[in-house]
Design an enzyme around this catalytic site. Structure first.
Site, mmCIF file in Angstrom:
data_model
loop_
_atom_site.group_PDB
_atom_site.id
_atom_site.type_symbol
_atom_site.label_atom_id
_atom_site.label_comp_id
_atom_site.label_asym_id
_atom_site.label_seq_id
_atom_site.Cartn_x
_atom_site.Cartn_y
_atom_site.Cartn_z
ATOM 1 N N GLY A 170 -53.525 32.512 -16.238
ATOM 2 C CA GLY A 170 -52.380 33.554 -16.036
ATOM 3 C C GLY A 170 -52.360 34.609 -15.416
ATOM 4 O O GLY A 170 -52.775 34.671 -14.961
ATOM 5 N N GLU A 187 -46.672 32.743 -15.057
ATOM 6 C CA GLU A 187 -47.524 31.808 -14.868
ATOM 7 C C GLU A 187 -47.450 30.698 -15.069
ATOM 8 O O GLU A 187 -48.359 29.708 -14.102
ATOM 9 C CB GLU A 187 -48.335 32.656 -15.373
ATOM 10 C CG GLU A 187 -48.609 34.380 -15.070
ATOM 11 C CD GLU A 187 -49.607 34.726 -14.148
ATOM 12 O OE1 GLU A 187 -49.900 33.789 -14.028
ATOM 13 O OE2 GLU A 187 -48.487 36.173 -13.598
ATOM 14 N N GLU A 214 -48.505 27.342 -12.070
ATOM 15 C CA GLU A 214 -50.285 27.104 -12.178
ATOM 16 C C GLU A 214 -49.382 25.372 -11.958
ATOM 17 O O GLU A 214 -50.366 24.137 -11.608
ATOM 18 C CB GLU A 214 -51.012 27.530 -13.448
ATOM 19 C CG GLU A 214 -50.814 28.724 -13.322
ATOM 20 C CD GLU A 214 -51.928 29.132 -12.341
ATOM 21 O OE1 GLU A 214 -52.010 28.182 -11.147
ATOM 22 O OE2 GLU A 214 -52.280 30.566 -12.255
ATOM 23 N N PRO A 267 -62.399 46.638 -25.576
ATOM 24 C CA PRO A 267 -62.860 47.796 -24.369
ATOM 25 C C PRO A 267 -63.898 46.649 -23.897
ATOM 26 O O PRO A 267 -64.130 46.473 -24.471
ATOM 27 C CB PRO A 267 -63.333 48.663 -25.345
ATOM 28 C CG PRO A 267 -63.174 48.309 -25.923
ATOM 29 C CD PRO A 267 -62.758 47.159 -26.900
ATOM 30 N N GLU A 325 -58.113 25.792 -7.531
ATOM 31 C CA GLU A 325 -58.119 24.583 -8.322
ATOM 32 C C GLU A 325 -57.961 24.988 -9.844
ATOM 33 O O GLU A 325 -58.745 25.628 -10.763
ATOM 34 C CB GLU A 325 -59.565 24.029 -7.877
ATOM 35 C CG GLU A 325 -59.902 22.718 -8.204
ATOM 36 C CD GLU A 325 -61.355 22.235 -8.208
ATOM 37 O OE1 GLU A 325 -61.628 21.485 -8.741
ATOM 38 O OE2 GLU A 325 -62.019 22.979 -7.736
#
Lengths: 217, 217
Positions: free
Chosen positions: A41, A56, A60, A77, A107
């Site tokens: 992410g 993303e 990856e 929060p 990795e």
DNA sequence: CCAAAAGTGTTGAAACTACACCCATGG
DNA sequence: CCATGGGTGTAGTTTCAACACTTTTGG
């Protein structure tokens, strides 16, 4: 003007490997949670949320044209020690094979979705939510098509369902069901792959995923 | 550090009035879209996303302890002319009656959910998503319970389903179904309300909403 | 006494479940 | 030739859909 927050996307990426459902995880190279496993992410730039997720994902895995669906938004929060970060989770389904699940720097590895390692942030909860969603939608959509190669045998399809739902189905009833729903169409040719009797190959009739009037299971 | 965005919550608030599904809308008192109708909502403070949604809901309606569920997150750049705002939409179900759908300053009104007026921002799409979710979940959860008063007649329950799904059910089959699923329990006493034969009142057995093993419809 | 909603059973059709054997191929 | 997965039909049971009349009350 209200306080500014940051918005990220996180990805629950599933595939089938070795007959089990696996999720893609990244070893974090920077604090916080350096060295721990986390979902892929990153922060959202000047783009749609889905575009951020696709970007993303491509960074990856190198994969494009993947099934992607928004999952849930996590925004407590304190879920990120760096400050207030609201994360929009997506879940992605990857067909078997052509996965280079390793990115430049960090990795990346596949782990069994059912028992992942300890995860950073609240990512365990996000993964859990992805699993629930996948299982639920398997029954009433053609989502499962995105976890198989384009052509597959009915036995492969049945194994998929059995693996994900941890349930066993009767072969004849299962075949009758998917065939009579007309979801799937035989392809000319056979699979020589087995050291056994060749099986008829099928494809899903509908390209995109569809919601079924009456469920498969 | 990535660019800062703002995060808001928007609320799709449904209730049943005059035998129809209605949604709560607010007339905007400030630009942008001043004077136009919009979903209630506001920016997220130092609180969970759900807490933000509850806070806004209480400010607009005065209601607490309402059924609330996260719906979807909308974040296209350009959806808000003030700049990048990511909005986490929630949907809420309000029982009939004790609604003061009018807040201090701004004008608030119920509109038929099926044909609302022109809405500000991308709120028409959000409302649409809420409607789809409500209809879908009605069939396989006890969500509907949150749109009725605690005690109701089976005819009222049936009307609820018929109204929302725009479909007609056979009275005997419907009653047999909900009764045999054991979702609902008769209450001692009757409703004198009608100028007709009094009907048995029922309540849902389960307080919170539950997902059903096999669907009502 | 009449209008209006409440309540209640049956039957034929369709769907579901359980179950066992022969077939084609590669090694 | 044999081990392995591929492929097929039926019968009993359960579930589903369609259907109409009697009851109770308020006005």
């Amino acid at each position: 003007m209200p306080n500014a927050l940051r918005v990220a996307v996180d990805l629950v990426v599933f595939t089938i490997r070795d007959g089990a459902l696996q999720a893609l995880l990244i070893r974090r190279g920077v604090p916080p949670f350096e060295g721990e496993w986390a979902l892929p992410g990153g922060f959202v730039l000047d783009e749609t949320l889905e575009a951020a997720a696709r970007r993303e994902l491509e960074e990856e895995t190198g994969l494009q044209h993947v099934y992607l669906e928004q999952l849930y938004t996590f925004g407590d929060p304190g879920r990120d020690p760096r400050g207030r970060v609201v994360s929009v989770a997506y879940f992605a389904l990857i067909r078997p094979e052509p996965v280079r699940a390793s990115t430049d720097a960090a990795e990346a590895r596949w782990f069994p979705a059912a028992k992942p390692p300890r995860l950073a942030f609240d990512h365990a909860a996000i993964l859990e939510a992805g699993l629930r969603r996948l299982r639920a939608k398997l029954g009433y959509t053609t989502l499962g098509s995105q976890l198989l190669s384009e052509e597959f045998t009915l036995t492969q399809l049945q194994s998929l369902y059995q693996t994900l739902l941890e349930r066993r189905f009767d072969k004849r009833n299962f075949r009758r069901r998917v065939l009579s729903l007309g979801l799937v169409r035989p392809v000319r040719g056979k699979t020589a792959r087995g050291a056994h009797r060749p099986a008829q190959l099928y494809t899903f009739r509908s390209g995109p995923i569809q919601v079924l009037d009456d469920p498969i299971l």
